[in-house]
Design an enzyme around this catalytic site. Structure first.
Site, PDB file in Angstrom:
ATOM      1  N   ARG A 108      46.855  37.905  33.375  1.00 50.39           N
ATOM      2  CA  ARG A 108      45.783  37.177  34.120  1.00 50.39           C
ATOM      3  C   ARG A 108      45.761  36.671  35.047  1.00 50.39           C
ATOM      4  O   ARG A 108      45.099  36.582  36.699  1.00 50.39           O
ATOM      5  CB  ARG A 108      44.113  36.833  33.973  1.00 50.39           C
ATOM      6  CG  ARG A 108      43.147  37.063  33.885  1.00 50.39           C
ATOM      7  CD  ARG A 108      42.126  36.745  32.306  1.00 50.39           C
ATOM      8  NE  ARG A 108      41.156  36.250  32.546  1.00 50.39           N
ATOM      9  CZ  ARG A 108      40.264  36.630  33.528  1.00 50.39           C
ATOM     10  NH1 ARG A 108      40.010  37.625  33.420  1.00 50.39           N
ATOM     11  NH2 ARG A 108      39.115  35.609  33.872  1.00 50.39           N
ATOM     12  N   HIS A 167      44.899  37.131  39.424  1.00 51.18           N
ATOM     13  CA  HIS A 167      43.811  36.307  40.110  1.00 51.18           C
ATOM     14  C   HIS A 167      44.487  35.987  41.360  1.00 51.18           C
ATOM     15  O   HIS A 167      43.572  35.220  42.189  1.00 51.18           O
ATOM     16  CB  HIS A 167      42.953  35.298  39.165  1.00 51.18           C
ATOM     17  CG  HIS A 167      42.552  35.371  38.352  1.00 51.18           C
ATOM     18  ND1 HIS A 167      41.619  35.002  37.662  1.00 51.18           N
ATOM     19  CD2 HIS A 167      41.354  37.309  38.128  1.00 51.18           C
ATOM     20  CE1 HIS A 167      40.604  35.936  36.950  1.00 51.18           C
ATOM     21  NE2 HIS A 167      40.869  37.387  37.438  1.00 51.18           N
ATOM     22  N   ASN A 222      33.238  30.920  37.354  1.00 52.76           N
ATOM     23  CA  ASN A 222      34.702  30.786  36.776  1.00 52.76           C
ATOM     24  C   ASN A 222      34.875  31.562  36.835  1.00 52.76           C
ATOM     25  O   ASN A 222      34.486  32.682  35.926  1.00 52.76           O
ATOM     26  CB  ASN A 222      33.247  30.274  35.174  1.00 52.76           C
ATOM     27  CG  ASN A 222      33.821  29.084  34.487  1.00 52.76           C
ATOM     28  OD1 ASN A 222      35.797  29.250  34.525  1.00 52.76           O
ATOM     29  ND2 ASN A 222      33.236  28.361  34.332  1.00 52.76           N
ATOM     30  N   HIS A 227      43.449  45.852  30.383  1.00 51.12           N
ATOM     31  CA  HIS A 227      42.264  44.855  29.241  1.00 51.12           C
ATOM     32  C   HIS A 227      42.575  46.014  28.220  1.00 51.12           C
ATOM     33  O   HIS A 227      41.672  45.915  27.085  1.00 51.12           O
ATOM     34  CB  HIS A 227      40.814  45.696  29.798  1.00 51.12           C
ATOM     35  CG  HIS A 227      40.560  44.508  30.768  1.00 51.12           C
ATOM     36  ND1 HIS A 227      39.033  44.966  31.825  1.00 51.12           N
ATOM     37  CD2 HIS A 227      40.797  42.503  31.059  1.00 51.12           C
ATOM     38  CE1 HIS A 227      39.287  44.065  32.994  1.00 51.12           C
ATOM     39  NE2 HIS A 227      39.962  43.014  31.700  1.00 51.12           N
TER      40      HIS A 227
HETATM   41  C1  LIG Z   1      34.831  27.735  32.972  1.00 56.29           C
HETATM   42  O1  LIG Z   1      34.440  28.069  31.602  1.00 56.29           O
HETATM   43  C2  LIG Z   1      34.834  27.361  30.677  1.00 56.29           C
HETATM   44  C3  LIG Z   1      34.091  28.485  28.977  1.00 56.29           C
HETATM   45  O2  LIG Z   1      33.048  28.377  29.145  1.00 56.29           O
HETATM   46  C4  LIG Z   1      34.809  26.103  30.209  1.00 56.29           C
HETATM   47  O3  LIG Z   1      35.066  25.868  29.487  1.00 56.29           O
HETATM   48  C5  LIG Z   1      35.482  25.624  31.826  1.00 56.29           C
HETATM   49  O4  LIG Z   1      34.511  24.380  31.740  1.00 56.29           O
HETATM   50  C6  LIG Z   1      35.065  26.635  32.466  1.00 56.29           C
HETATM   51  N1  LIG Z   1      34.799  25.945  34.251  1.00 56.29           N
HETATM   52  C7  LIG Z   1      33.837  25.224  34.684  1.00 56.29           C
HETATM   53  C8  LIG Z   1      34.700  24.685  36.421  1.00 56.29           C
HETATM   54  O5  LIG Z   1      32.831  25.471  35.151  1.00 56.29           O
END
Ligand SMILES: *[C@@H]1O[C@H](CO)[C@@H](O)[C@H](O)[C@H]1NC(C)=O
Ligand SMILES: *[C@@H]1O[C@H](CO)[C@@H](O)[C@H](O)[C@H]1NC(C)=O
Ligand SMILES: *[C@@H]1O[C@H](CO)[C@@H](O)[C@H](O)[C@H]1NC(C)=O
Ligand SMILES: *[C@@H]1O[C@H](CO)[C@@H](O)[C@H](O)[C@H]1NC(C)=O
Ligand SMILES: *[C@@H]1O[C@H](CO)[C@@H](O)[C@H](O)[C@H]1NC(C)=O
Ligand SMILES: *[C@@H]1O[C@H](CO)[C@@H](O)[C@H](O)[C@H]1NC(C)=O
Length: 322
Positions: free
Chosen positions: A62, A66, A91, A188
């Protein structure tokens, strides 16, 4: 043709030639003299990492994906900082960065300042796939690392909720066709996804207040147990319910049974008239055809706008520019 148009055409032509040229410079034997053991070093770090995290292989594939979809395979994804791609919305929920750091540390001991972080991502992806039971291929190498993050280009990454048309268009922008889309979606066959990335399909698909009609009813039942309504969207669910730790062609059999976890997966089979349907059926019937196509598509993806020659740099720490 106006002189502006001519200039623009010339510019596009030379840009296209630069891409072709830089691709030509990638080579499977790029480190044969400067770091002959690069593959075995990456492999041994990955084997150790898997002892601590059984899900590390899909995570690493992944990361390469990305990286390549955002401004080319230049390891810009790995850069820390306020402009980081890692923390951009949507995210990315990418993971595995510390293993890339471990590989870099090991390589800096054997062959300092030689192997780029972008090549580490490409090699780690290939070796992860083959350690999980998938195909092996020779990875074209010789990418260099970018010196800037490209948070603004994050929208090039397809989302799990996009229509097949939109995802096809995003792949086309990267020079990837429908066969590449279906083959690469086959990744996947291993790994997991958060409930939040598909929970709408169980309870309120497209605002209907019902489940996604393309989703197998018995599968909906078992998924509602795993992802209760209003529950923790962060719970992780196997992308391939039967063999989510191994790289095989079950993913395509799942799609035929309407058991694709993400909307973007199921659409490949359930969108009537789409050219992807026949490709799904072909890969479901033949694991070796899937493996062949997957390897070819990974090489194509790994060729997206690499930096070569004297462009970019060989980062010493993958998280920051030199
Ligand atoms: C993105 O999602 C993950 C899992 O839900 C979380 O642990 C992480 O803090 C998030 N990162 C941001 C930058 O929001
Ligand atoms: C490559 O690895 C082998 C076995 O681990 C080792 O014997 C050899 O010295 C290494 N070669 C280089 C150039 O690092
Ligand atoms: C597809 O792309 C169009 C144009 O960017 C956008 O308006 C639309 O919301 C997208 N549809 C889906 C389902 O992603
Ligand atoms: C979602 O709903 C809209 C409006 O009813 C409809 O046009 C569209 O085709 C639906 N999309 C899917 C994927 O069912
Ligand atoms: C639902 O899944 C079961 C088990 O895989 C399968 O036998 C059945 O054909 C599927 N139903 C549909 C409509 O795909
Ligand atoms: C990058 O960020 C990670 C996690 O926040 C941190 O552990 C690491 O030390 C940072 N590295 C650099 C070079 O800034």
């Amino acid at each position: 043709m106006s002189s502006f148009k001519i200039l623009q055409t010339l510019f596009l032509l030379s840009a296209a030639m630069m891409i072709a040229e830089s691709n030509a410079q990638l080579s499977g034997t790029f480190y044969a003299k400067t770091c002959p053991n690069v593959s075995s070093i990456v492999r041994s770090v990955l084997q150790n990492a898997q002892q601590n995290d059984i899900w590390i292989f899909p995570k690493l594939v992944r990361l390469h994906f990305h990286d390549c979809f955002v401004h080319g395979c230049d390891a810009s994804l790995l850069l820390n900082g306020t402009d980081s791609e890692k923390t951009a919305t949507p995210n990315l929920s990418t993971d595995g960065y510390s293993v890339i750091d471990d590989i870099k540390t090991a390589l800096e001991i054997s062959c300092p300042r030689v192997v780029s972080c972008a090549d580490i991502l490409a090699l780690a992806a290939q070796i992860s796939v083959s350690l999980a039971g998938g195909p092996t291929w020779e990875v074209p190498l010789g990418r260099r690392d970018g010196r800037t993050a490209h948070r603004e280009a994050i929208g090039a990454i397809p989302s799990a909720h996009e229509s097949l048309n939109n995802i096809t268009a995003k792949f086309k922008n990267m020079g990837l066709d429908s066969t590449d889309l279906v083959a690469l979606s086959g990744v996947h066959t291993f790994g997991r996804a958060q409930c939040s990335s598909f929970v709408d399909r169980l309870y309120n698909f497209n605002g209907s207040g019902k489940s996604d009609p393309t989703l197998n009813a018995t599968y909906v039942k078992s998924l509602t147990q795993l992802c209760p309504k209003g529950g923790n969207g962060g719970s992780l669910i196997d992308l391939d319910e039967s063999t989510s730790l191994s790289f095989d062609n079950n993913y395509f059999l799942n799609l035929q049974n309407h058991r694709g976890l993400l909307q973007s997966d199921q659409e490949l089979f359930s969108t009537s008239g789409a050219d992807t349907v026949a490709i799904v059926n072909r890969f479901a019937n033949s694991q070796s055809q899937f493996f062949d196509s997957f390897a070819k598509s990974m090489i194509k993806m790994g060729n997206i706008s690499p930096l070569t020659g004297s462009n970019g740099e060989i980062r010493i720490d993958c998280r920051k520019i030199n």
